[in-house]
Design a protein around this motif. Structure first.
Motif, short mmCIF file in Angstrom:
data_model
loop_
_atom_site.label_atom_id
_atom_site.label_comp_id
_atom_site.label_asym_id
_atom_site.label_seq_id
_atom_site.Cartn_x
_atom_site.Cartn_y
_atom_site.Cartn_z
N CYS A 298 0.83 -1.17 -0.08
CA CYS A 298 -0.06 0.05 0.00
C CYS A 298 0.87 1.25 -0.02
O CYS A 298 0.33 2.22 -0.64
N ARG A 299 2.03 1.13 0.77
CA ARG A 299 2.71 2.53 0.71
C ARG A 299 3.42 2.54 -0.60
O ARG A 299 3.57 3.89 -1.09
N ALA A 300 3.75 1.67 -1.29
CA ALA A 300 4.22 1.72 -2.54
C ALA A 300 3.24 2.27 -3.69
O ALA A 300 3.15 3.37 -4.46
N ALA A 301 1.90 1.81 -3.50
CA ALA A 301 0.80 2.22 -4.24
C ALA A 301 0.40 3.58 -4.04
O ALA A 301 -0.01 4.62 -5.13
N LEU A 302 0.81 4.09 -2.95
CA LEU A 302 0.20 5.40 -2.49
C LEU A 302 1.36 6.48 -3.27
O LEU A 302 1.05 7.54 -3.29
N ASN A 303 2.36 5.87 -3.72
CA ASN A 303 3.52 6.80 -4.36
C ASN A 303 3.52 6.65 -5.82
O ASN A 303 4.31 7.13 -6.43
N PHE A 304 2.29 5.96 -6.42
CA PHE A 304 2.35 5.88 -7.73
C PHE A 304 2.13 7.43 -8.43
O PHE A 304 1.50 8.19 -7.87
N ASP A 305 2.91 7.56 -9.45
CA ASP A 305 2.84 8.91 -10.20
C ASP A 305 1.39 8.90 -10.37
O ASP A 305 0.68 10.28 -10.21
#
Length: 1009
Positions: free
Chosen positions: A996-1003
């Motif tokens: 989820c942390r990575a997904a919140l960082n999606f451009d």
């Protein structure tokens, strides 16, 4: 003078013949950039007695005797000779200016002169005209990719916005992009209209309903109407307006203390949700207090111009910073409604635009005649509480006699003894009204009851000169009564309105003279002699050693020391008196002069007081109200009820019974306070001066209230004040307001305004990319009753808005900034939308609206290290922890860290357009900030609970963050990432939190789709 080379002359000729030169588009920007600094509006900076901003001057002779511009004859024009010269003593612009005119600009000026050197009015300074939308001849844009031509031809008539956009695209040899896919479109319109993304379920409902349907246009329109009706619409658009309003929850500057103004923020939300017409929305904010029968809501709205910063630093001149607040208000008004850089004229006439130095201060004069009180909002609930409070006081007063120990007989016996004893102490006082009153700054008015009420501006060293005359001989003492008054700060009795104890006063010195000779005062006492020195409401009086302790009392006003004096603190139901005893009896028949001096490190004059004298030989400050002491001195049996009430409230036997009554009187129910404006009374107008070079210490002549002379004047049959000015902004002949407003709205949807400089429509601004469209929208906005929701719907219903934002190689080369709008807009989202989207994706966003600012998680050191004073960031608990970012407490000197990282304003200045940066710190914030970590953890818990297999969970996470379903390759990458986390021994919530942390960082999660 050296001449041009033949090759360059040929270049000029070729450029000049390429197309007709447009003065506003081609010539004025060159003159403004290169020439107006020395040959423009500013007569103090003008060189050679030459103006190039006016045709009559440019076509005449300058100081040199040469004609600057000879229409039709560039070779005979001195301007052309000068710009082509290579002689450092001749060439223009001069080398010392560091301005170098390009060959293209030189060619433009020569071609313009060759065509007749015709001047035209600046496009923004003429009222907009709505020409019919052009007929669109080529294929309808915005059609979905692969849609049959016959289906396209059955579509509704071309949207007016599209007609203007497509006409320009045709001229440029470009075609519009196809309509964005349904998932992109639903995410885009949600983010634009309410500042929140749709949930996967909301997105699916729209996509399924519109897929393959002949009613897709209707389905989309229904969605738009639903979003416009959402309560979240006002929250999204309020944040943009608050950028202009420089809203914050603290005062700014050194101390940056908290302030109460959030009711204004909530008013903006309500007004936008109600689709209050923009003209009324604006008029109320500029002059709501001046509207007939102004309501509480109208007063709250005036908080717009109370958002100025307030300097409470010791040693500053409050009137200097009030001047700077007015400077801010003029600049903000110019930016928000007029698109003019008025702030450039604080020190001198505008170097480029036709705004005089005096024009600037005339606009200030329109805004400058207001006081700035704290207003308690009288809601129906508060009014009911006040009614109940008054009834309770009346009941307690009626019950007091029943509570006297020993019953009625005992009470009457004690009362008789009390009257006998107090009558001996009482003196007969006669109220004296000044025959003349002079002050350094405050305005004093005599009231019917003999009290004198102060108002207006105050300084750190105020003096009241009062002339008294009365047919009274043998005066032994003078009494000054002070009492609270609802018009005063914190109810008075003083006028202190910043830094010091609000509503208090500090009488440093009292001096008396008669016939020019000092009158000696032997002693003085007051009813509050033990008041210890207190410097502000924020800091209680410090306890000092007995020898060092200083009490501020009436006798200290006689010691010729300005640092000591009689001080009374502000507050409801304050009532005190000081008695000053003359060394010898005074005859008031021939006049008597009293001088009151108020001096401290903060402004501290009296606000509500009454003077009286006595011939009694035993006068003292016994502490009884005037009517009580009068009744005691006169032994007036008719006033027995007055005396009984006073006896019961002060008798030692009744101390406990009267305590509740006393407490109630001092603490009535008060509405939520907020900062407002209030027009000064006609008896005390504030004059406005021109300040030389913009310096507060250099006031010059008084200027009349007026608008800039180059614009339509104020109506002659209306007073030149704030309200008339506010209405003038929306007059049909005003060329600016509608244009400026629709341009700002356009920028919100497309990332760029039709005029790029949202705050500047002057000569230095770039011309509109689509001038006819800008004017069409401005006129339509007015036709539709200044409805913001109708304007927003008009924009989002256009095919131009619905285009795909994919950038083709051709568009990347031909129009990288998307000025021509051949594609949808793509830009990074605002800080608040990024945070709110993350909270909504996590399922924790609170729908709660309004109220005081809240404190989301952030490092405590943000507000405690490197800032003045200690401001503890107490992280909110419960749903307040996850409120919309609109409600986050804003401290100007240490704003919310995440918001600053993503370019949100601090509230220190008006901001028409935010910067859009892209930094590593932003990525680190999205990954590691406590708030985003909590969002990722909450999302992980929800995803785990909603499904069991990896594919479904990954798709759920992807959709929560981007709205659309993940493609096969995207899902594969997520599965690879998931496996890498498992390889690191992560499992359960920790495992899915990392995803989820990575997904919140999606451009895609932080970008306008």
């Amino acid at each position: 003078m050296k001449v041009m080379k033949p090759s360059f002359a040929l270049f000029l000729l070729l450029v000049a013949s390429a197309h007709a030169v447009d003065f506003n588009r081609d010539v004025r920007p060159v003159l403004a950039q290169q020439c107006f600094t020395c040959h423009g509006m500013d007569d103090h900076a003008r060189k050679g007695k030459l103006r190039l901003d006016l045709s009559e001057s440019a076509h005449g002779k300058g100081k040199s005797g040469e004609i600057a511009i000879v229409p039709g004859k560039p070779d005979a024009s001195e301007v052309i000779k000068r710009i082509l010269s290579t002689d450092e003593d001749e060439v223009m612009p001069p080398p010392h200016t560091k301005k170098v005119m390009s060959d293209k600009d030189k060619a433009t000026l020569k071609a313009w002169i060759a065509e007749g050197a015709k001047y035209e009015a600046h496009w923004a300074y003429s009222p907009p005209k709505q020409i019919p939308a052009p007929s669109f001849k080529s294929q309808v844009s915005g059609s979905k990719s692969g849609e049959p031509q016959e289906t396209r031809n059955k579509k509704p008539e071309t949207h007016p916005i599209d007609a203007f956009i497509h006409e320009r695209l045709e001229k440029e040899g470009l075609k519009p992009s196809p309509e964005a896919d349904a998932y992109t479109l639903v995410r885009r319109v949600y983010l634009d209209l309410i500042g929140l993304p749709p949930t996967p379920a909301e997105a699916d409902a729209f996509v399924h309903k519109s897929h393959g349907s002949h009613e897709s246009h209707k389905t989309y329109e229904e969605l738009v109407d639903t979003l416009l009706a959402s309560k979240h619409y006002g929250e999204r658009w309020a944040r943009r307006w608050l950028d202009l309003a420089r809203y914050a929850d603290t005062n700014g500057f050194e101390k940056d203390r908290p302030r109460q103004i959030w009711p204004y923020r909530d008013w903006v939300v309500r007004a936008l949700n109600d689709d209050m017409p923009f003209d009324q929305f604006s008029i109320k904010q500029i002059a709501g207090d001046m509207l007939p029968n102004a309501s509480a809501e109208d007063l709250i709205a005036t908080g717009f111009h109370r958002n100025t910063m307030l300097n409470e630093e010791g040693g500053i001149d409050p009137n200097e910073y009030r001047f700077y607040a007015m400077v801010d208000r003029v600049g903000v008004t110019g930016t928000a409604w007029m698109g003019l850089t008025l702030n450039c004229c604080q020190c001198h006439t505008h170097k480029y635009d036709p705004i005089l130095h005096t024009d600037y201060y005339s606009v200030m004069a329109l805004l400058n005649n207001a006081d700035e009180p704290l207003y308690h909002i009288p809601t129906p609930d508060i009014k009911a509480q006040q009614k109940a409070h008054a009834a309770k006081i009346a009941q307690l007063e009626a019950d007091l006699p029943k509570k006297f120990p020993g019953g009625e007989a005992a009470m009457q016996s004690r009362l008789a003894g009390w009257i006998e004893g107090e009558s001996k102490r009482a003196s007969k006082w006669q109220i004296v009204r000044p025959t003349a009153m002079k002050t350094t700054m405050p305005h004093l008015e005599q009231q019917v009851d003999g009290f004198i009420l102060g108002s207006g501006d105050i300084s750190k060293s105020d003096v009241y000169d009062l002339s008294l005359r009365a047919p009274i001989k043998g005066v032994t003492a003078l009494r000054i009564e002070v009492a609270s008054h609802p018009s005063l700060p914190n109810d008075g009795p003083g006028l202190t309105n910043y830094e010091g104890p609000l509503g208090g006063f500090f009488l440093s010195e009292l001096q008396a003279t008669q016939n020019g000779q000092r009158v000696k005062i032997a002693r003085a006492e007051a009813t509050n002699d033990e008041e210890e020195d207190k410097i502000s409401d924020a800091a209680p009086a410090k306890k000092k050693a007995a020898k060092a302790r200083k009490t501020n009392n009436a006798s200290a006003a006689l010691d010729a020391e300005m640092s000591s004096g009689w001080q009374v603190l502000g507050g409801y139901a304050q009532q005190h008196a000081a008695v000053f005893h003359f060394e010898q009896p005074i005859d008031f028949t021939n006049g008597f002069d009293l001088k009151l001096l108020f001096e401290k490190h903060f402004a501290c004059p009296l606000g509500h007081f009454r003077l009286s004298v006595t011939t009694s030989d035993h006068a003292t400050a016994i502490g009884h109200p005037f009517e009580v002491e009068e009744a005691l001195a006169a032994n007036d049996s008719k006033k027995r009820e007055v005396l009984l009430r006073r006896f019961l409230e002060t008798a030692p036997e009744m101390k406990q019974a009267a305590a509740q009554l006393s407490a109630l009187r001092k603490n009535p129910p008060r509405g939520q306070p907020t900062l407002v404006m209030s027009e000064r009374p006609a008896t005390n107008p504030r004059a406005t001066n021109r300040y030389h070079r913009g310096e507060y210490l250099s006031p010059k002549e008084t200027v009349p209230p007026a608008v800039p002379a180059f614009l339509p004047s104020l109506p002659k049959d209306a007073p030149a004040n704030r309200l008339t000015f506010a209405k003038w902004l929306f007059a049909p002949e005003n060329p600016l307001t509608a244009r400026v407003t629709v341009n700002r709205q356009w920028q919100a949807f497309f990332g760029r305004g039709l005029v790029e400089s949202l705050e500047d429509f002057g000569y230095q601004s770039e011309p509109p990319s689509h001038p006819e469209l800008l004017d069409w929208l401005a006129v339509e906005f007015v036709k539709q009753g200044w409805s913001m929701k109708k304007l927003h719907k008009l924009i989002v219903m256009s095919a131009t808005y619905k285009q795909s934002s994919r950038i083709t190689p051709e568009l990347a080369q031909r129009d990288p900034e998307n000025i021509l709008l051949a594609r949808g807009a793509r830009f990074r989202l605002d800080a608040e939308i990024i945070r709110d989207s993350a909270l909504k994706a996590a399922g924790v966003l609170s729908p709660k609206m309004g109220g005081p600012g809240v404190y989301p998680p952030q490092p405590a050191s943000i507000t405690s290290e490197g800032t003045y004073g200690k401001f503890e960031w107490k992280t909110s608990e419960g749903e307040d922890r996850y409120r919309r970012s609109l409600y986050t407490f804003i401290k100007r000197t240490a704003p919310f860290a995440m918001s600053t990282t993503f370019d949100a304003p601090t509230g220190e200045a008006c901001l028409a357009k935010r910067d859009v940066s892209n930094s590593p710190l932003q990525a680190l914030t999205l990954l590691n900030d406590q708030m985003f970590m909590e969002a990722a953890q909450a999302m992980a818990k929800a995803v785990i609970a909603e499904s069991q297999d990896d594919d479904t969970r990954l798709q759920n996470i992807f959709r929560r963050c981007t709205t659309r379903p993940a493609a096969a390759d995207e899902l594969a990458m997520l599965k690879t990432f998931l496996q890498k986390q498992r390889d690191k021994k992560l499992e359960g919530e920790a495992l899915w939190t990392s995803v989820c942390r990575a997904a919140l960082n999606f451009d895609e999660a932080i970008t306008h789709p």
